[in-house]
Scaffold this motif. Structure first.
Motif, PDB file in Angstrom:
ATOM      1  N   ASP A  52      55.626  -3.651 -28.263  1.00  0.00           N
ATOM      2  CA  ASP A  52      55.919  -4.589 -29.347  1.00  0.00           C
ATOM      3  C   ASP A  52      56.853  -3.959 -30.392  1.00  0.00           C
ATOM      4  OD1 ASP A  52      54.331  -6.450 -28.161  1.00  0.00           O
ATOM      5  OD2 ASP A  52      52.574  -6.073 -29.453  1.00  0.00           O
ATOM      6  N   ILE A  53      56.582  -2.673 -30.712  1.00  0.00           N
ATOM      7  CA  ILE A  53      57.384  -1.990 -31.743  1.00  0.00           C
ATOM      8  C   ILE A  53      58.773  -1.676 -31.218  1.00  0.00           C
ATOM      9  CG2 ILE A  53      57.572   0.147 -33.093  1.00  0.00           C
ATOM     10  CD1 ILE A  53      54.447   0.129 -33.153  1.00  0.00           C
ATOM     11  N   ILE A  90      47.507   5.925 -34.479  1.00  0.00           N
ATOM     12  CA  ILE A  90      48.642   5.131 -34.964  1.00  0.00           C
ATOM     13  C   ILE A  90      49.782   5.204 -33.953  1.00  0.00           C
ATOM     14  CG2 ILE A  90      50.433   4.956 -36.728  1.00  0.00           C
ATOM     15  CD1 ILE A  90      48.503   5.980 -38.771  1.00  0.00           C
ATOM     16  N   VAL A  91      50.327   4.043 -33.646  1.00  0.00           N
ATOM     17  CA  VAL A  91      51.567   3.957 -32.876  1.00  0.00           C
ATOM     18  C   VAL A  91      52.614   3.398 -33.832  1.00  0.00           C
ATOM     19  CG1 VAL A  91      52.722   3.013 -30.859  1.00  0.00           C
ATOM     20  CG2 VAL A  91      50.263   3.504 -30.768  1.00  0.00           C
ATOM     21  N   ASN A 118      58.615   6.215 -23.087  1.00  0.00           N
ATOM     22  CA  ASN A 118      58.141   5.417 -21.950  1.00  0.00           C
ATOM     23  C   ASN A 118      56.623   5.324 -21.972  1.00  0.00           C
ATOM     24  OD1 ASN A 118      57.092   7.868 -20.658  1.00  0.00           O
ATOM     25  ND2 ASN A 118      59.247   8.328 -20.221  1.00  0.00           N
ATOM     26  N   GLU A 119      56.112   4.463 -21.087  1.00  0.00           N
ATOM     27  CA  GLU A 119      54.667   4.200 -21.047  1.00  0.00           C
ATOM     28  C   GLU A 119      53.874   5.443 -20.677  1.00  0.00           C
ATOM     29  OE1 GLU A 119      51.520   1.576 -18.411  1.00  0.00           O
ATOM     30  OE2 GLU A 119      53.511   0.690 -18.843  1.00  0.00           O
ATOM     31  N   ALA A 120      54.382   6.242 -19.749  1.00  0.00           N
ATOM     32  CA  ALA A 120      53.657   7.459 -19.355  1.00  0.00           C
ATOM     33  C   ALA A 120      53.497   8.397 -20.545  1.00  0.00           C
ATOM     34  CB  ALA A 120      54.392   8.168 -18.216  1.00  0.00           C
ATOM     35  N   GLY A 121      54.550   8.469 -21.336  1.00  0.00           N
ATOM     36  CA  GLY A 121      54.475   9.304 -22.533  1.00  0.00           C
ATOM     37  C   GLY A 121      53.464   8.788 -23.527  1.00  0.00           C
ATOM     38  N   ALA A 163      47.529   0.942 -27.106  1.00  0.00           N
ATOM     39  CA  ALA A 163      48.660   1.787 -27.498  1.00  0.00           C
ATOM     40  C   ALA A 163      49.904   1.422 -26.710  1.00  0.00           C
ATOM     41  CB  ALA A 163      48.302   3.260 -27.291  1.00  0.00           C
ATOM     42  N   VAL A 164      49.736   1.196 -25.400  1.00  0.00           N
ATOM     43  CA  VAL A 164      50.875   0.801 -24.560  1.00  0.00           C
ATOM     44  C   VAL A 164      51.445  -0.511 -25.051  1.00  0.00           C
ATOM     45  CG1 VAL A 164      51.544   0.092 -22.241  1.00  0.00           C
ATOM     46  CG2 VAL A 164      50.074   2.103 -22.563  1.00  0.00           C
TER      47      VAL A 164
END
Length: 935
Positions: free
Chosen positions: A291-292, A334-335, A315-318, A285-286
């Motif tokens: 990438d997106i 889904i991301v 952000n990554e933490a989110g 997911a990160v």
């Protein structure tokens, strides 16, 4: 507390003493209940009936009970709006002050209690029971059966609690059902009622479709305790469950449930969707978010109602936090890229955009004093909010997801927002999470309408809820930016029915019209047949005619429930439950329903209206049972069928029976009379009806011939000779000629070809196989046996006329006769008198129809009737069991005799006749159980 009861002064204590529930002699008592689900003896409106004995309170109308009215109005001030007999607000208050009886008060309280929780009911009536001082039938409208019964229970307890101690007392509450409880405040009682209604009522989506269908004249049948509903009858029925229909494709639902597949399919047809990836691990997911490109949205692959969705992650933490939330609802997550803008729901029904709502996430507005938690509590007091999906809006629930969302902004539920600050409580705008809605149906751009309809068609859903994020729905998506983020099967309708702002949209009607487009019928033709005698034969005659058209015919009778030759259920099936079996069957073209007195009195008709209603006759039977004491009472019961005929239908009435003829005044549809007395025997009333262009079918008898003739629109149209009616036996069976007249009328009303009608009557016989228990004849044993279900005076007289006509061909006439024990003594004696007029030897019996009578009483009364005619006591035999009576008749019969059997168990009796073997010469021809009754 249920939000819908805010109009009641909260917490007013009821002066309720639990000791008053102990029954005291002559105090108020509940005697019984009845639930009428269709048109009935008292009204066409579904109602609950509670029969109550006021006891000593009969002498205490409301104006004589100090302070009663004031205390009642303090508890239920909404009663001030009841018009009652005055037809205007305040009418019921006038009745209270003038003095009215407590049964009437309980009726109004039961109605008001339902109104307080948002159920729209208004009709009721309370009537004293003839010959029983202090006993009343309390009747009131209901929407849901168990809720209506509980409202009645609360009304009884509430009224009883307001009485002085020396008058209070209540018993028999167990009659009302399972919801037994005591309460001490109005809030307690109404919250209990509201909670039950929340469980029992249809949800907003289903209810909107059902109510719209009702306005279109489409009947509905609830099939389970949830939201599975049948709209329409028989072969024309459609099934819904909320916004899923029997036309909703399973493949389409699967496609909509796979959010990644949905995006792929929509993208392939030019519908804008966010780019994204499906992942199964947090690290994936990160990586996908990077990438997106931020911001992103993360949600379960197959989630719904906004569960597990996090938007605008930067952000990554989110991402890590959002993944865990989504992963709790689905293994795959889904991301996808995040669209900035407002959240819209576009509802597409039958391929057309029907409604659009802008959805606002749950939020509170600070006042500088209260915490976020307190503000949520204040918002939840909105009477439109409730638990789950039953109310217009959902309550906002503080859960871990909300706490995490607030923490991202450095807030907790204990934080106190500044005055005017708008605090969002979650990232999704679903109503199920406490969101609100603004109607935007008139704002959507035409280009977006085309895209939304294409999206629904691409997925294949007949009803689709399409979620769109864009800055402005009034601009094309390609210009404003944004796209479709989800396509939902089974979308909820709440936001469109009752938006927080804007116009309500008729989405339920749109579904009903999709299921039943213009020209499509939701109903099948329904023929209802009632009367004292002739119902079963007429029902079978009509069914036989209809089958000659190739149709599948469902019919009910005292023999059972049938679809063509298939037996669905055996036994007496002449009530509303049996009618429901036919109307629920998806393979039925026509329903022909025998409709007996008992079912109408117990729970009303099994349908709201019929196309053809037939009343054969009204004669003395069942009098003194269920409050029906006179022939006029009985006529009023059977008249319910004629009154339920649709405006385009036909009421078929026996012109030779004054009580039946008089039903024309209140009957629905066009009136068609039938009469055995045509030609020079025709009554003046029937001549006048024909002269005015009315429709009538008559038997005309001229020298050497008897003919059936139709009078319609001033024309005289010969139909067929009576001799062509197979079951009339050359014209000697008058009651079957009468039955045939009614059946021909029904065939004409249904538009059958005359050749079909003639063929039907020419081939319908009185054999046991075709019409069991109706003049079945057996000649296997050297003597003739007639088996007929005749069990009341009129039927026995008609049977006697046939026997008298045949008598000249037979040496001796032996018969067994009985009548049910719940008939009046004089009616039982009358049966005995009639039997003595055409039988030479009578075997009276009692079983299986004693119905509470002591052994021997029925036979004694029957014998008294026979002996009163001068009948020889030596020719009367009394026995207990039906099978013994039949065996005695058969054993006594000799070649050239006529045996007449009138059994209760028709099939068993017929089998006994078939299995009979004469005793060998010289053996005892009697029966050990026979007992000779001497004068």
């Amino acid at each position: 507390m249920c939000a819908s009861v805010q109009g009641i002064p909260a917490g007013i204590p009821i002066p309720f003493d639990h000791k008053t529930l102990n029954f005291a002699s002559k105090r108020m008592a509940v005697l019984k209940k009845a639930v009428f689900r269709g048109p009935h003896y008292y009204s066409r409106t579904p109602m609950i009936q509670i029969t109550i004995d006021l006891g000593i309170l009969e002498d205490w109308p409301t104006d004589k009970i100090p302070g009663f009215s004031d205390r009642l109005l303090a508890l239920l001030p909404g009663l001030k709006e009841h018009g009652c007999s005055y037809g205007e607000a305040g009418g019921f208050i006038r009745r209270l002050h003038e003095g009215t009886w407590l049964g009437h008060v309980i009726e109004h309280v039961a109605i008001q209690l339902q109104t307080e929780i948002g159920i729209e009911v208004s009709r009721g009536k309370t009537r004293s029971v003839k010959g029983k001082p202090g006993v009343y039938h309390i009747m009131y409208e209901y929407e849901t059966e168990r809720v209506g019964l509980l409202a009645g229970e609360i009304a009884l307890q509430l009224v009883n609690s307001l009485l002085p101690q020396n008058l209070a007392g209540l018993s028999g509450m167990e009659c009302l059902g399972e919801e037994r409880f005591a309460f001490t405040t109005t809030d307690d009682a109404l919250n209990r009622l509201c909670d039950l209604a929340g469980r029992e009522r249809l949800g907003p989506t289903t209810r909107s479709i059902v109510e719209a269908a009702k306005k279109m004249g489409i009947p509905s049948i609830r099939l389970d305790d949830d939201s599975l509903v049948q709209l329409g009858w028989g072969k024309n029925q459609r099934i819904i469950r909320a916004s899923m229909t029997d036309g909703t494709s399973h493949i389409a639902v699967d496609k909509a449930g796979d959010k990644e597949l949905t995006k792929k399919l929509l993208h392939s047809v030019g519908v804008p969707v966010p780019s994204g990836k499906v992942v199964r691990t947090v690290e994936s997911a990160v990586e996908a978010a990077a990438d997106i490109g931020y911001p992103v949205t993360i949600k379960p692959l197959d989630g719904n109602h906004g569960r597990g969705v996090t938007t605008n992650i930067s952000n990554e933490a989110g991402v890590r936090s959002a993944f865990d939330l989504a992963n709790a609802h689905s293994r795959s997550v889904i991301v996808e890229s995040h669209y900035n803008g407002s959240d819209y729901r576009v509802l597409v029904i039958g391929g057309r955009v029907t409604a659009v709502s802008e959805r606002i996430p749950a939020h509170v507005v600070g006042d500088g004093v209260n915490t976020i938690g307190d503000l949520i509590g204040m918002v939840n007091k909105d009477p439109r909010r409730g638990d789950g999906h039953t109310n217009v809006l959902s309550r906002i629930v503080v859960d871990e997801g909300m706490k995490k969302f607030l923490s991202c902004s450095g807030l907790t539920v204990e934080s106190i927002p500044a005055k005017g600050d708008r605090v969002m409580l979650c990232c999704t705008a679903n109503l199920s999470t406490g969101g609100t809605a603004i109607d935007r149906t008139d704002d959507i751009h035409p280009a977006n309408i085309v895209l939304m309809e294409r999206a629904a068609q691409t997925i294949g859903l007949d009803i689709a809820g399409i979620d769109v994020v864009t800055s402005d729905i009034s601009l094309p998506l390609l210009q404003a930016g944004g796209g479709v983020v989800e396509v939902n099967a089974a979308p909820g309708f709440r936001m469109h029915l009752c938006p927080s702002e804007g116009q309500s949209r008729p989405v339920g009607e749109a579904v009903a019209r999709m299921l039943f487009p213009q020209g499509a019928s939701a109903r099948i033709p329904v023929v209802a047949v009632t009367g004292t005698n002739g119902k079963s034969t007429t029902t079978r005659m009509i069914s036989h005619m209809l089958r000659l058209t190739g149709a599948r015919v469902g019919f009910t009778s005292t023999s059972g429930v049938f679809i063509n030759d298939d037996v669905l259920w055996q036994g007496d099936a002449s009530g509303p439950q049996s009618a429901g079996m036919i109307l629920r069957s998806p393979d039925v073209d026509y329903a022909v329903l025998e409709t007996a007195r008992g079912g109408i009195l117990r729970s009303g008709l099994g349908f709201d209206k019929c196309d053809v209603g037939i009343v054969m006759n009204v004669t003395s039977d069942h009098l003194g049972i269920g409050g029906i004491d006179t022939l006029q009472d009985l006529a009023d019961v059977k008249g319910v069928v004629a009154e339920s005929v649709s405006k385009n239908g036909v009421s078929i009435l026996n012109a030779d029976d004054p009580l039946t003829r008089d039903m024309a005044r209140n009957a629905g549809g066009r009136i068609c009379f039938f009469s055995m007395n045509g030609g020079y025997l025709m009554s003046e009333a029937l001549r006048a009806h024909i002269a005015e262009g009315g429709m009538a079918l008559v038997r005309e008898e001229w020298i050497g011939q008897s003919e059936i003739v139709l009078h319609k629109d001033g024309q005289r149209i010969p139909i067929m000779p009576v001799n062509n009616i197979a079951c009339a036996y050359g014209g000697i069976v008058g009651f079957n000629i009468q039955n045939a007249l009614a059946a021909i009328c029904a065939g004409l009303a249904l538009g059958l070809d005359m050749q079909i009608i003639k063929a039907g009557l020419a081939t319908f016989t009185s054999s046991f196989e075709t019409n069991p228990g109706r003049l079945n004849i057996n000649d296997d044993h050297g003597f003739r046996v007639i088996l007929d279900y005749a069990h009341n005076p009129a039927a026995l007289k008609a049977l006697g006329e046939v026997v008298e006509y045949m008598r000249k061909s037979y040496r001796n006439v032996i018969g067994t006769v009985n009548t049910p024990g719940d008939r009046r003594d004089d009616d039982i004696r009358e049966v005995g008198r009639i039997a003595a007029t055409y039988l030479d030897t009578i075997i009276f019996r009692e079983e299986p129809d004693r119905r509470g009578r002591e052994p021997g009483v029925i036979n004694t009364l029957l014998s008294e009737g026979a002996l009163s005619t001068g009948f020889d006591a030596q020719d009367i035999i009394c026995t207990e069991k039906e099978e013994d009576a039949i065996d005695i008749c058969l054993a006594k019969a000799k070649p050239g005799d006529l045996v007449v059997l009138t059994p209760s168990d028709v099939s068993g009796a017929w089998q006994r006749v078939l299995n009979f073997r004469p005793a060998k010469s010289g053996s005892n021809s009697g029966h050990e159980s026979e007992k000779v009754l001497h004068a």
